[in-house]
Design a protein around this motif. Structure first.
Motif, PDB file in Angstrom:
ATOM      1  N   GLU A  91      40.043  38.178  46.223  1.00 50.04           N
ATOM      2  CA  GLU A  91      40.942  37.045  46.419  1.00 50.04           C
ATOM      3  C   GLU A  91      42.333  37.628  46.656  1.00 50.04           C
ATOM      4  O   GLU A  91      43.014  38.044  45.711  1.00 50.04           O
ATOM      5  CB  GLU A  91      40.936  36.141  45.193  1.00 50.04           C
ATOM      6  CG  GLU A  91      41.829  34.931  45.334  1.00 50.04           C
ATOM      7  CD  GLU A  91      41.886  34.113  44.054  1.00 50.04           C
ATOM      8  OE1 GLU A  91      42.933  33.514  43.824  1.00 50.04           O
ATOM      9  OE2 GLU A  91      40.901  34.103  43.294  1.00 50.04           O
ATOM     10  N   LEU A  92      42.751  37.690  47.921  1.00 46.70           N
ATOM     11  CA  LEU A  92      44.014  38.330  48.281  1.00 46.70           C
ATOM     12  C   LEU A  92      45.206  37.569  47.726  1.00 46.70           C
ATOM     13  O   LEU A  92      45.365  36.369  47.962  1.00 46.70           O
ATOM     14  CB  LEU A  92      44.139  38.442  49.802  1.00 46.70           C
ATOM     15  CG  LEU A  92      45.421  39.083  50.321  1.00 46.70           C
ATOM     16  CD1 LEU A  92      45.529  40.537  49.857  1.00 46.70           C
ATOM     17  CD2 LEU A  92      45.477  38.999  51.837  1.00 46.70           C
ATOM     18  N   VAL A  93      46.042  38.292  46.970  1.00 40.26           N
ATOM     19  CA  VAL A  93      47.327  37.788  46.508  1.00 40.26           C
ATOM     20  C   VAL A  93      48.351  38.681  47.183  1.00 40.26           C
ATOM     21  O   VAL A  93      48.566  39.821  46.758  1.00 40.26           O
ATOM     22  CB  VAL A  93      47.448  37.846  44.970  1.00 40.26           C
ATOM     23  CG1 VAL A  93      48.833  37.402  44.529  1.00 40.26           C
ATOM     24  CG2 VAL A  93      46.365  37.001  44.319  1.00 40.26           C
ATOM     25  N   ASN A  94      48.938  38.210  48.270  1.00 37.19           N
ATOM     26  CA  ASN A  94      49.824  38.999  49.113  1.00 37.19           C
ATOM     27  C   ASN A  94      50.929  39.676  48.307  1.00 37.19           C
ATOM     28  O   ASN A  94      51.799  39.022  47.752  1.00 37.19           O
ATOM     29  CB  ASN A  94      50.427  38.103  50.187  1.00 37.19           C
ATOM     30  CG  ASN A  94      51.189  38.872  51.231  1.00 37.19           C
ATOM     31  OD1 ASN A  94      51.541  40.033  51.048  1.00 37.19           O
ATOM     32  ND2 ASN A  94      51.458  38.232  52.338  1.00 37.19           N
ATOM     33  N   GLY A  95      50.859  41.005  48.228  1.00 31.19           N
ATOM     34  CA  GLY A  95      51.878  41.791  47.543  1.00 31.19           C
ATOM     35  C   GLY A  95      51.781  41.778  46.027  1.00 31.19           C
ATOM     36  O   GLY A  95      52.570  42.425  45.356  1.00 31.19           O
ATOM     37  N   GLY A  96      50.819  41.049  45.480  1.00 27.76           N
ATOM     38  CA  GLY A  96      50.678  40.971  44.025  1.00 27.76           C
ATOM     39  C   GLY A  96      49.433  41.686  43.553  1.00 27.76           C
ATOM     40  O   GLY A  96      48.996  42.675  44.130  1.00 27.76           O
ATOM     41  N   SER A  97      48.852  41.153  42.513  1.00 29.14           N
ATOM     42  CA  SER A  97      47.652  41.718  41.922  1.00 29.14           C
ATOM     43  C   SER A  97      46.456  40.862  42.346  1.00 29.14           C
ATOM     44  O   SER A  97      46.325  39.720  41.929  1.00 29.14           O
ATOM     45  CB  SER A  97      47.796  41.740  40.397  1.00 29.14           C
ATOM     46  OG  SER A  97      46.694  42.353  39.817  1.00 29.14           O
ATOM     47  N   SER A  98      45.604  41.418  43.210  1.00 24.52           N
ATOM     48  CA  SER A  98      44.480  40.682  43.784  1.00 24.52           C
ATOM     49  C   SER A  98      43.210  40.869  42.953  1.00 24.52           C
ATOM     50  O   SER A  98      42.770  42.005  42.762  1.00 24.52           O
ATOM     51  CB  SER A  98      44.216  41.150  45.215  1.00 24.52           C
ATOM     52  OG  SER A  98      45.344  40.929  46.034  1.00 24.52           O
ATOM     53  N   PRO A  99      42.598  39.770  42.478  1.00 23.11           N
ATOM     54  CA  PRO A  99      41.343  39.872  41.725  1.00 23.11           C
ATOM     55  C   PRO A  99      40.195  40.355  42.618  1.00 23.11           C
ATOM     56  O   PRO A  99      40.054  39.902  43.756  1.00 23.11           O
ATOM     57  CB  PRO A  99      41.089  38.443  41.249  1.00 23.11           C
ATOM     58  CG  PRO A  99      42.394  37.737  41.373  1.00 23.11           C
ATOM     59  CD  PRO A  99      43.111  38.397  42.508  1.00 23.11           C
ATOM     60  N   VAL A 100      39.406  41.270  42.082  1.00 20.76           N
ATOM     61  CA  VAL A 100      38.269  41.841  42.796  1.00 20.76           C
ATOM     62  C   VAL A 100      37.029  41.685  41.916  1.00 20.76           C
ATOM     63  O   VAL A 100      37.068  41.997  40.725  1.00 20.76           O
ATOM     64  CB  VAL A 100      38.496  43.342  43.095  1.00 20.76           C
ATOM     65  CG1 VAL A 100      37.293  43.947  43.807  1.00 20.76           C
ATOM     66  CG2 VAL A 100      39.778  43.550  43.893  1.00 20.76           C
ATOM     67  N   THR A 101      35.942  41.203  42.516  1.00 15.34           N
ATOM     68  CA  THR A 101      34.672  41.080  41.813  1.00 15.34           C
ATOM     69  C   THR A 101      33.637  41.905  42.566  1.00 15.34           C
ATOM     70  O   THR A 101      33.490  41.759  43.781  1.00 15.34           O
ATOM     71  CB  THR A 101      34.221  39.607  41.738  1.00 15.34           C
ATOM     72  OG1 THR A 101      35.243  38.849  41.076  1.00 15.34           O
ATOM     73  CG2 THR A 101      32.913  39.475  40.971  1.00 15.34           C
ATOM     74  N   VAL A 102      32.941  42.773  41.833  1.00 10.48           N
ATOM     75  CA  VAL A 102      31.926  43.642  42.425  1.00 10.48           C
ATOM     76  C   VAL A 102      30.595  43.371  41.738  1.00 10.48           C
ATOM     77  O   VAL A 102      30.511  43.355  40.507  1.00 10.48           O
ATOM     78  CB  VAL A 102      32.305  45.133  42.258  1.00 10.48           C
ATOM     79  CG1 VAL A 102      31.217  46.032  42.821  1.00 10.48           C
ATOM     80  CG2 VAL A 102      33.647  45.427  42.908  1.00 10.48           C
ATOM     81  N   VAL A 103      29.559  43.143  42.553  1.00 14.87           N
ATOM     82  CA  VAL A 103      28.202  42.992  42.032  1.00 14.87           C
ATOM     83  C   VAL A 103      27.452  44.271  42.375  1.00 14.87           C
ATOM     84  O   VAL A 103      27.457  44.719  43.526  1.00 14.87           O
ATOM     85  CB  VAL A 103      27.497  41.763  42.653  1.00 14.87           C
ATOM     86  CG1 VAL A 103      26.065  41.662  42.138  1.00 14.87           C
ATOM     87  CG2 VAL A 103      28.269  40.488  42.352  1.00 14.87           C
ATOM     88  N   SER A 104      26.836  44.863  41.349  1.00 14.51           N
ATOM     89  CA  SER A 104      26.136  46.133  41.548  1.00 14.51           C
ATOM     90  C   SER A 104      24.795  46.111  40.818  1.00 14.51           C
ATOM     91  O   SER A 104      24.554  45.260  39.966  1.00 14.51           O
ATOM     92  CB  SER A 104      26.993  47.296  41.031  1.00 14.51           C
ATOM     93  OG  SER A 104      27.298  47.109  39.663  1.00 14.51           O
ATOM     94  N   ASP A 105      23.956  47.067  41.175  1.00 11.80           N
ATOM     95  CA  ASP A 105      22.636  47.175  40.556  1.00 11.80           C
ATOM     96  C   ASP A 105      22.706  47.680  39.116  1.00 11.80           C
ATOM     97  O   ASP A 105      21.799  47.444  38.329  1.00 11.80           O
ATOM     98  CB  ASP A 105      21.739  48.110  41.371  1.00 11.80           C
ATOM     99  CG  ASP A 105      21.390  47.526  42.727  1.00 11.80           C
ATOM    100  OD1 ASP A 105      21.334  46.287  42.859  1.00 11.80           O
ATOM    101  OD2 ASP A 105      21.194  48.309  43.678  1.00 11.80           O
ATOM    102  N   GLU A 106      23.771  48.396  38.791  1.00 12.51           N
ATOM    103  CA  GLU A 106      23.957  48.944  37.450  1.00 12.51           C
ATOM    104  C   GLU A 106      25.446  48.949  37.139  1.00 12.51           C
ATOM    105  O   GLU A 106      26.266  48.786  38.041  1.00 12.51           O
ATOM    106  CB  GLU A 106      23.380  50.356  37.374  1.00 12.51           C
ATOM    107  CG  GLU A 106      23.927  51.283  38.422  1.00 12.51           C
ATOM    108  CD  GLU A 106      23.125  52.572  38.520  1.00 12.51           C
ATOM    109  OE1 GLU A 106      23.759  53.627  38.541  1.00 12.51           O
ATOM    110  OE2 GLU A 106      21.888  52.509  38.585  1.00 12.51           O
ATOM    111  N   PRO A 107      25.824  49.117  35.872  1.00 12.01           N
ATOM    112  CA  PRO A 107      27.247  49.127  35.534  1.00 12.01           C
ATOM    113  C   PRO A 107      27.996  50.238  36.280  1.00 12.01           C
ATOM    114  O   PRO A 107      27.470  51.336  36.468  1.00 12.01           O
ATOM    115  CB  PRO A 107      27.257  49.396  34.023  1.00 12.01           C
ATOM    116  CG  PRO A 107      25.902  48.979  33.547  1.00 12.01           C
ATOM    117  CD  PRO A 107      24.968  49.270  34.697  1.00 12.01           C
ATOM    118  N   LEU A 108      29.215  49.926  36.716  1.00 10.41           N
ATOM    119  CA  LEU A 108      30.058  50.912  37.391  1.00 10.41           C
ATOM    120  C   LEU A 108      30.982  51.566  36.384  1.00 10.41           C
ATOM    121  O   LEU A 108      31.472  50.913  35.462  1.00 10.41           O
ATOM    122  CB  LEU A 108      30.889  50.230  38.476  1.00 10.41           C
ATOM    123  CG  LEU A 108      30.121  49.523  39.580  1.00 10.41           C
ATOM    124  CD1 LEU A 108      31.082  48.829  40.523  1.00 10.41           C
ATOM    125  CD2 LEU A 108      29.236  50.500  40.326  1.00 10.41           C
TER     126      LEU A 108
END
Length: 77
Positions: free
Chosen positions: A37-54
């Motif tokens: 979720e792009l927050v222009n110039g700020g802190s953008s939330p990122v969600t990653v779905v993976s097969d195992e914990p990263l």
């Protein structure tokens, strides 16, 4: 079973930035989906779905390779 990891990235300003971060994160073995979720110039939330914990190290390395920084945990950005 899939794992969902959420964190924030500082400094992204456009779709091109999102593409760089997405490319680096999807290069991590086991990553199936990346949503930003792009927050222009700020802190953008990122969600990653993976097969195992990263690991925090794998995430940090991918974000660094893309040219950005993880938002420190507990930051008010």
């Amino acid at each position: 079973m899939s794992q969902t990891t959420t964190f924030s990235v500082d400094g992204m300003t456009c779709g091109h930035c999102v593409q760089h971060v997405t490319t680096e994160l999807t290069a991590i073995p086991g990553v199936r989906d990346v949503s930003i979720e792009l927050v222009n110039g700020g802190s953008s939330p990122v969600t990653v779905v993976s097969d195992e914990p990263l690991t925090d190290a794998a995430i940090a390395a991918a974000i660094d390779e893309a040219g950005y920084a993880l938002t420190p945990k507990g930051s008010l950005l």
